[in-house]
Design a protein around this motif. Structure first.
Motif, PDB file in Angstrom:
ATOM      1  N   ARG A 167       8.714   9.755 -19.027  1.00 22.68           N
ATOM      2  CA  ARG A 167       8.368   8.338 -18.885  1.00 22.68           C
ATOM      3  C   ARG A 167       9.227   7.627 -17.858  1.00 22.68           C
ATOM      4  N   ASN A 168      10.282   8.277 -17.406  1.00 16.77           N
ATOM      5  CA  ASN A 168      11.140   7.697 -16.375  1.00 16.77           C
ATOM      6  C   ASN A 168      10.810   8.198 -14.976  1.00 16.77           C
ATOM      7  N   VAL A 169       9.752   8.987 -14.884  1.00 18.74           N
ATOM      8  CA  VAL A 169       9.278   9.472 -13.582  1.00 18.74           C
ATOM      9  C   VAL A 169       8.080   8.620 -13.174  1.00 18.74           C
ATOM     10  N   HIS A 170       8.144   8.060 -11.983  1.00 20.56           N
ATOM     11  CA  HIS A 170       7.072   7.181 -11.513  1.00 20.56           C
ATOM     12  C   HIS A 170       6.442   7.783 -10.256  1.00 20.56           C
ATOM     13  N   THR A 171       5.175   8.118 -10.364  1.00 21.14           N
ATOM     14  CA  THR A 171       4.484   8.759  -9.253  1.00 21.14           C
ATOM     15  C   THR A 171       2.996   8.814  -9.538  1.00 21.14           C
ATOM     16  N   TYR A 172       2.213   9.331  -8.589  1.00 19.65           N
ATOM     17  CA  TYR A 172       0.773   9.445  -8.768  1.00 19.65           C
ATOM     18  C   TYR A 172       0.258  10.758  -8.179  1.00 19.65           C
TER      19      TYR A 172
END
Length: 315
Positions: A167-172
């Motif tokens: 949940r602390n990884v932000h990407t797409y």
């Protein structure tokens, strides 16, 4: 928004449809689920099995029915169709599923003209476009599960690599839900740092080889799972639940659902998984996030893959 009054219908009682019904039943998001399948016994069996556990969850009614029983649904989730077989790509499923959708979409529209249609069947981007065309609904109310699951896979694999909470990884993951999808490394961040900066403060390698291997695992994950157990359904059911939650709770959450592009990223008249603001009326806005030149090029190539399939299918 409470679950009171929310009605969800699921078209298709296969692995994905039934697992989605279970995920939604335990979520407390809705008070009524209707399951429709060409195999009526299968739909009834799933509804009975789920109903036996109703005393363990918030009040809810789960039934099997005909299309008339889906009347006035808030969301209709389409999981029906011919599934991906070992050795097939998602695009290989198109011809048979096109015929299926020409049959079921008009029935859905007849009984729930104000609903949001959430397409999950593969190839999801093509079938979402087909649903949009057949239904006559505004594009914001016809959305696909897109690359929401692929993005989750990406975050999970990065979290494993860095040994941190996913949940602390932000990407797409963007583009086609399939072989031409792209990983947006230029947007990937952890604790406010881009992935390369984060690499400098951790002990994990962050080479181009690592990035390639993770991307390949994301892209090929479904095929591997299908080969090992025949189908994928747990994670996609959770992805569907997440999309439904964003809609019914009017969250305005940013999810990579399959949305109709109207010039964003230089792409028009195609559904693809792109970061979109999702709320009570479906897709509120498509976000034109800033990609690297290479990512922009790959996203455009992904759109060409989908457009070629649409042209060949004479949709």
């Amino acid at each position: 928004m409470s679950a009171k009054g929310n009605k969800i219908s699921i078209i298709g009682a296969g692995f994905v449809g039934s697992t989605t019904a279970f995920a939604l039943m335990t979520s407390g998001l809705t008070c009524e689920i209707v399951i429709v399948d060409i195999n009526k016994d299968k739909a009834e069996g799933e509804a009975m099995d789920l109903s036996d556990g109703i005393s363990f969850v918030r009040p809810i009614e789960v039934t099997a029915g005909e299309y008339a029983d889906t009347k006035d649904s808030d969301i209709v989730i389409i999981t029906a169709g011919v599934g991906q077989k070992p050795g097939q790509t998602r695009l290989d499923c198109i011809s048979k599923n096109l015929a299926v959708f020409k049959t079921i979409v008009p029935k859905i529209v007849k009984f729930s003209p104000n609903s949001i249609l959430l397409v999950v069947s593969n190839p999801v981007d093509i079938l979402t476009y087909i649903t949009y065309k057949i239904s006559g609904f505004p594009s914001n109310r016809v959305i696909g599960s897109g690359t929401v699951l692929d993005t989750s896979r990406f975050k999970y694999l990065l979290s494993k690599h860095f040994e941190i909470d996913a949940r602390n990884v932000h990407t797409y993951i963007m583009g086609e839900h399939g072989d031409s999808e792209i990983a947006t490394w230029s947007l990937t961040s952890i604790a406010g740092m881009n992935v390369d900066e984060y690499c400098n403060i951790c002990t994990r390698k962050c080479s181009g080889e690592m990035k390639f291997d993770i991307y390949e695992e994301v892209k090929n994950s479904a095929s591997i799972i299908i080969k090992k157990k025949g189908a994928t359904y747990y994670a996609i059911a959770l992805a569907i639940k997440r999309i439904v939650e964003a809609i019914l709770s009017n969250e305005n959450s940013i999810l990579t659902v399959s949305s109709l592009l109207k010039g964003e990223y230089g792409i028009k008249d195609i559904y693809m998984g792109v970061p979109s603001i999702v709320g009570r009326n479906g897709v509120k806005k498509i976000l034109g996030v800033k990609l690297s030149e290479d990512e922009n090029m790959k996203l455009f190539e992904s759109s060409k893959v989908l457009k070629s399939v649409i042209e060949e299918s004479k949709i």
